[in-house]
Design a protein around this motif. Structure first.
Motif, PDB file in Angstrom:
ATOM      1  N   MET A   1       0.823  -1.201   0.000  1.00  0.00           N
ATOM      2  CA  MET A   1       0.000   0.000   0.000  1.00  0.00           C
ATOM      3  C   MET A   1       0.859   1.254   0.000  1.00  0.00           C
ATOM      4  N   LEU A   2       1.839   1.277   0.896  1.00  0.00           N
ATOM      5  CA  LEU A   2       2.776   2.404   0.978  1.00  0.00           C
ATOM      6  C   LEU A   2       4.186   1.868   0.805  1.00  0.00           C
ATOM      7  N   LYS A   3       4.921   2.481  -0.108  1.00  0.00           N
ATOM      8  CA  LYS A   3       6.293   2.028  -0.350  1.00  0.00           C
ATOM      9  C   LYS A   3       7.190   3.229  -0.585  1.00  0.00           C
ATOM     10  N   MET A   4       8.150   3.409   0.313  1.00  0.00           N
ATOM     11  CA  MET A   4       9.183   4.429   0.146  1.00  0.00           C
ATOM     12  C   MET A   4      10.506   3.746  -0.157  1.00  0.00           C
ATOM     13  N   THR A   5      11.185   4.243  -1.178  1.00  0.00           N
ATOM     14  CA  THR A   5      12.465   3.653  -1.584  1.00  0.00           C
ATOM     15  C   THR A   5      13.541   4.729  -1.633  1.00  0.00           C
ATOM     16  N   LYS A   6      14.507   4.615  -0.748  1.00  0.00           N
ATOM     17  CA  LYS A   6      15.656   5.525  -0.682  1.00  0.00           C
ATOM     18  C   LYS A   6      15.226   6.991  -0.688  1.00  0.00           C
ATOM     19  N   LEU A  26      10.899   1.876   3.267  1.00  0.00           N
ATOM     20  CA  LEU A  26       9.897   1.220   4.115  1.00  0.00           C
ATOM     21  C   LEU A  26       8.706   0.804   3.269  1.00  0.00           C
ATOM     22  N   GLU A  27       8.158  -0.365   3.566  1.00  0.00           N
ATOM     23  CA  GLU A  27       6.909  -0.809   2.961  1.00  0.00           C
ATOM     24  C   GLU A  27       5.897  -1.091   4.055  1.00  0.00           C
ATOM     25  N   ASP A  65      -0.598   3.048  -3.017  1.00  0.00           N
ATOM     26  CA  ASP A  65      -1.512   2.242  -3.837  1.00  0.00           C
ATOM     27  C   ASP A  65      -0.965   2.052  -5.244  1.00  0.00           C
ATOM     28  N   GLY A  66       0.339   1.880  -5.339  1.00  0.00           N
ATOM     29  CA  GLY A  66       0.973   1.616  -6.626  1.00  0.00           C
ATOM     30  C   GLY A  66       1.177   2.836  -7.502  1.00  0.00           C
ATOM     31  N   ARG A  67       0.865   4.016  -6.972  1.00  0.00           N
ATOM     32  CA  ARG A  67       0.994   5.256  -7.747  1.00  0.00           C
ATOM     33  C   ARG A  67       2.192   6.046  -7.245  1.00  0.00           C
TER      34      ARG A  67
END
Length: 234
Positions: A1-6, A26-27, A65-67
């Protein structure tokens, strides 16, 4: 649902450059209840502000949400924030001149809901937090715990996909704080994703997953760090 990458966040002035987040990754899956703890200045609140689209990241990617949120315009970000995210703050942020019904109504009016829909949402959310009989009362007529429950009702009325709670029990005594956490547990049990920043480790342990932040990064949090995390907010 929520994904932060670097994700990185840098605050700059003419003479100072402050790194609040450093390659933060973080996911969070749909339906999780996640607590975020860490020492003062670790980046917890900055993370929450970026997650809630209240601040822009400096680098990295943030998907909701994948956006890809980082690619949206200010107007698009506001639309996503209003439709998908609910906020609970330590200071309640209730308008003293408005009764409880109207306080919960404010964000619904902003989103343009019709009056019958707004009334139904307000009554349902106040019923959920046990304050349906107090909707004509004003904030000054309620206890701190009741005011925080109104703030939660205000967040729930918009039927958000997830709630962001920033020290939601910081102004409450132990009994009231426990009652608020019981309510958050119930809300999470109904399927709402919750991310809660807190410096109270006993409250953080109520979440299903604990995230520890240190120096702007996610840490695995060894026992000695858990002790340090109790020392402040940030």
């Amino acid at each position: 649902m929520l994904k932060m990458t670097k994700v990185s966040k840098i605050y700059r002035t003419d003479t100072v450059e402050t790194h609040a987040l450093r390659e933060f990754s973080l996911e969070v899956q749909e339906g999780e209840f996640v607590s975020v703890t860490g020492p003062s200045g670790s980046g917890k609140t900055t993370f929450l502000n970026i997650a809630g689209l209240l601040e822009e990241l400096t680098s990295g990617t943030y998907e909701l949400d994948g956006r890809d949120i980082s690619a949206l315009s200010d107007r698009e970000r506001s639309k996503v924030r209003n439709e998908k995210i609910g906020f609970i703050f330590q200071s309640f942020n209730l308008i003293p001149e408005l009764n409880i019904f109207d306080n919960v109504d404010v964000p619904l009016r902003y989103r343009g809901f019709a009056a019958p829909d707004r009334r139904k949402r307000i009554e349902n959310s106040l019923e959920m937090v046990g304050l349906a009989s107090r909707m004509e009362h004003y904030p000054a007529q309620l206890s701190g715990g009741q005011q925080q429950r109104v703030a939660i009702a205000r967040a729930l009325a918009g039927e958000p996909r997830f709630l962001l709670a920033d020290e939601p029990t910081g102004n409450l005594d132990t009994e009231m704080a426990t009652n608020v956490l019981d309510l958050l547990d119930e809300i999470n049990g109904n399927g709402t994703t919750i991310i809660m920043v807190t410096h109270e480790l006993t409250l953080a342990d109520r979440a299903k997953r604990n995230i520890f932040v240190r120096d702007g990064r996610v840490s695995d949090g060894p026992p000695e760090f858990r002790l340090a995390a109790a020392g402040g907010q940030g």
